[in-house]
Write an enzyme that holds these catalytic residues in place. Structure first.
Site, PDB file in Angstrom:
ATOM      1  N   GLY A 114      44.160  21.084  45.329  1.00 35.55           N
ATOM      2  CA  GLY A 114      44.132  22.479  44.928  1.00 35.55           C
ATOM      3  C   GLY A 114      43.359  23.347  45.904  1.00 35.55           C
ATOM      4  O   GLY A 114      42.905  22.890  46.956  1.00 35.55           O
ATOM      5  N   ARG A 116      42.686  26.837  57.062  1.00 25.44           N
ATOM      6  CA  ARG A 116      44.002  26.291  56.744  1.00 25.44           C
ATOM      7  C   ARG A 116      43.874  25.367  55.543  1.00 25.44           C
ATOM      8  O   ARG A 116      42.877  24.647  55.400  1.00 25.44           O
ATOM      9  CB  ARG A 116      44.574  25.486  57.918  1.00 25.44           C
ATOM     10  CG  ARG A 116      44.718  26.272  59.206  1.00 25.44           C
ATOM     11  CD  ARG A 116      45.928  27.157  59.198  1.00 25.44           C
ATOM     12  NE  ARG A 116      45.986  27.961  60.419  1.00 25.44           N
ATOM     13  CZ  ARG A 116      46.966  28.814  60.693  1.00 25.44           C
ATOM     14  NH1 ARG A 116      47.971  28.959  59.848  1.00 25.44           N
ATOM     15  NH2 ARG A 116      46.941  29.525  61.808  1.00 25.44           N
ATOM     16  N   ILE A 117      44.883  25.386  54.692  1.00 28.47           N
ATOM     17  CA  ILE A 117      44.917  24.459  53.564  1.00 28.47           C
ATOM     18  C   ILE A 117      45.397  23.101  54.069  1.00 28.47           C
ATOM     19  O   ILE A 117      46.451  23.000  54.715  1.00 28.47           O
ATOM     20  CB  ILE A 117      45.841  24.982  52.449  1.00 28.47           C
ATOM     21  CG1 ILE A 117      45.275  26.282  51.881  1.00 28.47           C
ATOM     22  CG2 ILE A 117      45.999  23.939  51.345  1.00 28.47           C
ATOM     23  CD1 ILE A 117      46.171  26.939  50.844  1.00 28.47           C
ATOM     24  N   LEU A 118      44.616  22.079  53.805  1.00 25.87           N
ATOM     25  CA  LEU A 118      44.972  20.732  54.238  1.00 25.87           C
ATOM     26  C   LEU A 118      46.036  20.156  53.314  1.00 25.87           C
ATOM     27  O   LEU A 118      45.949  20.288  52.095  1.00 25.87           O
ATOM     28  CB  LEU A 118      43.725  19.846  54.256  1.00 25.87           C
ATOM     29  CG  LEU A 118      42.611  20.321  55.191  1.00 25.87           C
ATOM     30  CD1 LEU A 118      41.372  19.464  55.020  1.00 25.87           C
ATOM     31  CD2 LEU A 118      43.074  20.315  56.643  1.00 25.87           C
ATOM     32  N   ASP A 150      40.417  18.585  47.326  1.00 26.63           N
ATOM     33  CA  ASP A 150      41.551  17.883  46.718  1.00 26.63           C
ATOM     34  C   ASP A 150      42.811  18.702  46.974  1.00 26.63           C
ATOM     35  O   ASP A 150      42.844  19.543  47.868  1.00 26.63           O
ATOM     36  CB  ASP A 150      41.295  17.618  45.225  1.00 26.63           C
ATOM     37  CG  ASP A 150      41.171  18.903  44.414  1.00 26.63           C
ATOM     38  OD1 ASP A 150      41.398  20.007  44.973  1.00 26.63           O
ATOM     39  OD2 ASP A 150      40.844  18.809  43.214  1.00 26.63           O
ATOM     40  N   ARG A 184      54.972  23.039  58.235  1.00 28.50           N
ATOM     41  CA  ARG A 184      53.608  22.732  57.814  1.00 28.50           C
ATOM     42  C   ARG A 184      53.368  21.232  57.707  1.00 28.50           C
ATOM     43  O   ARG A 184      52.290  20.736  58.043  1.00 28.50           O
ATOM     44  CB  ARG A 184      53.341  23.400  56.467  1.00 28.50           C
ATOM     45  CG  ARG A 184      51.902  23.312  56.011  1.00 28.50           C
ATOM     46  CD  ARG A 184      51.663  24.136  54.758  1.00 28.50           C
ATOM     47  NE  ARG A 184      50.269  24.077  54.352  1.00 28.50           N
ATOM     48  CZ  ARG A 184      49.745  23.088  53.640  1.00 28.50           C
ATOM     49  NH1 ARG A 184      50.515  22.082  53.245  1.00 28.50           N
ATOM     50  NH2 ARG A 184      48.466  23.093  53.318  1.00 28.50           N
ATOM     51  N   ASN A 188      33.983  20.614  51.931  1.00 33.24           N
ATOM     52  CA  ASN A 188      34.226  22.028  52.201  1.00 33.24           C
ATOM     53  C   ASN A 188      33.082  22.856  51.638  1.00 33.24           C
ATOM     54  O   ASN A 188      32.387  22.425  50.701  1.00 33.24           O
ATOM     55  CB  ASN A 188      35.543  22.476  51.555  1.00 33.24           C
ATOM     56  CG  ASN A 188      35.939  23.881  51.955  1.00 33.24           C
ATOM     57  OD1 ASN A 188      35.839  24.255  53.115  1.00 33.24           O
ATOM     58  ND2 ASN A 188      36.386  24.671  50.991  1.00 33.24           N
ATOM     59  N   THR A 189      32.859  24.040  52.204  1.00 36.10           N
ATOM     60  CA  THR A 189      31.915  24.998  51.636  1.00 36.10           C
ATOM     61  C   THR A 189      32.686  26.213  51.136  1.00 36.10           C
ATOM     62  O   THR A 189      33.744  26.565  51.677  1.00 36.10           O
ATOM     63  CB  THR A 189      30.879  25.456  52.674  1.00 36.10           C
ATOM     64  OG1 THR A 189      31.541  26.139  53.745  1.00 36.10           O
ATOM     65  CG2 THR A 189      30.100  24.271  53.228  1.00 36.10           C
ATOM     66  N   HIS A 190      32.129  26.855  50.118  1.00 32.67           N
ATOM     67  CA  HIS A 190      32.784  28.033  49.538  1.00 32.67           C
ATOM     68  C   HIS A 190      31.717  29.050  49.158  1.00 32.67           C
ATOM     69  O   HIS A 190      30.704  28.680  48.536  1.00 32.67           O
ATOM     70  CB  HIS A 190      33.596  27.640  48.305  1.00 32.67           C
ATOM     71  CG  HIS A 190      34.355  28.787  47.713  1.00 32.67           C
ATOM     72  ND1 HIS A 190      35.481  29.319  48.304  1.00 32.67           N
ATOM     73  CD2 HIS A 190      34.131  29.534  46.603  1.00 32.67           C
ATOM     74  CE1 HIS A 190      35.929  30.322  47.578  1.00 32.67           C
ATOM     75  NE2 HIS A 190      35.123  30.478  46.538  1.00 32.67           N
TER      76      HIS A 190
END
Length: 213
Positions: free
Chosen positions: A156, A104-106, A154, A78, A120-122
């Site tokens: 998290g 994907r988690i950055l 960030d 990763r 980001n959007t959620h």
């Protein structure tokens, strides 16, 4: 960090946006349309994906936007993938990076290269219902109002400072699909508005507070 930088009498360069996608790219299309129609005072300079078959890549190509793909399977781990992604993004010298359905988690390499510059959007009103199952979680919990959040990324999962939110009433006949589709409509509109505001102002992030001047 400023979306408008000038040196002496030199006119400021238009903000540059790199968009990251994994799927169909409907949020990307909203941004492309806003740039075309003059609703977004920025240029989308590249679209990146983690999958070669991401349909959003075709949307970018149709609009004449350069694309790149960084598949995780091409790397031994990763961290190596994250470093390669950071290098690819950096080639386009973005003012902002928009994660638009990027699944994907950055990691540390990307986050450190673009601190407080990744959006980001959620599909929920954070901090309620973070994670990949926000819509179904909201329905299961029985809340009467949900919505969408645009936030900075960030370290998290959906924990970064909130930029804007918009609420949406859950209707009795809603299921996960219909609710998610209605959230997406609001999400696209809010994302364009927020990105435009960020590109027009200087952004100050202190803790969890984001100020535009």
């Amino acid at each position: 960090m400023s979306a408008e930088e000038s040196v002496g009498a030199v006119a400021p360069r238009r903000p540059r946006i790199v968009v990251l996608i994994s799927g169909s790219g409907t949020n990307l299309q909203a941004l492309l349309d806003a740039c075309r129609d003059g609703e977004l005072t920025a240029d989308i300079v590249a679209v990146g994906a983690d999958r070669t078959d991401a349909a959003g890549l075709h949307r970018a190509a149709t609009s004449g936007v350069p694309t790149f793909v960084v598949p995780p399977a091409d790397f031994t781990g990763r961290q190596a993938w994250d470093e390669a992604l950071a290098s690819q993004i950096a080639l386009f010298e973005p003012t902002w990076v928009v994660s638009a359905g990027f699944m994907r988690i950055l990691g540390a390499a990307v986050l450190s290269a673009f601190p407080n510059r990744i959006i980001n959007t959620h599909p929920a009103l954070l901090p309620s219902f973070p994670g990949a199952h926000a819509v179904s979680d909201a329905l299961s919990y029985g809340v009467k109002v949900t919505g969408c959040t645009v936030h900075l990324i960030d370290q998290g999962v959906d924990t970064g400072p909130v930029l804007a939110q918009r609420s949406l009433r859950i209707e009795p006949e809603d299921d996960e699909h219909t609710l998610h589709e209605r959230i997406k409509e609001v999400e696209r509109e809010l994302l364009v508005e927020v990105v435009d505001q960020l590109c027009r102002h200087t952004v100050h992030v202190v803790g969890r507070e984001v100020k535009l001047t």
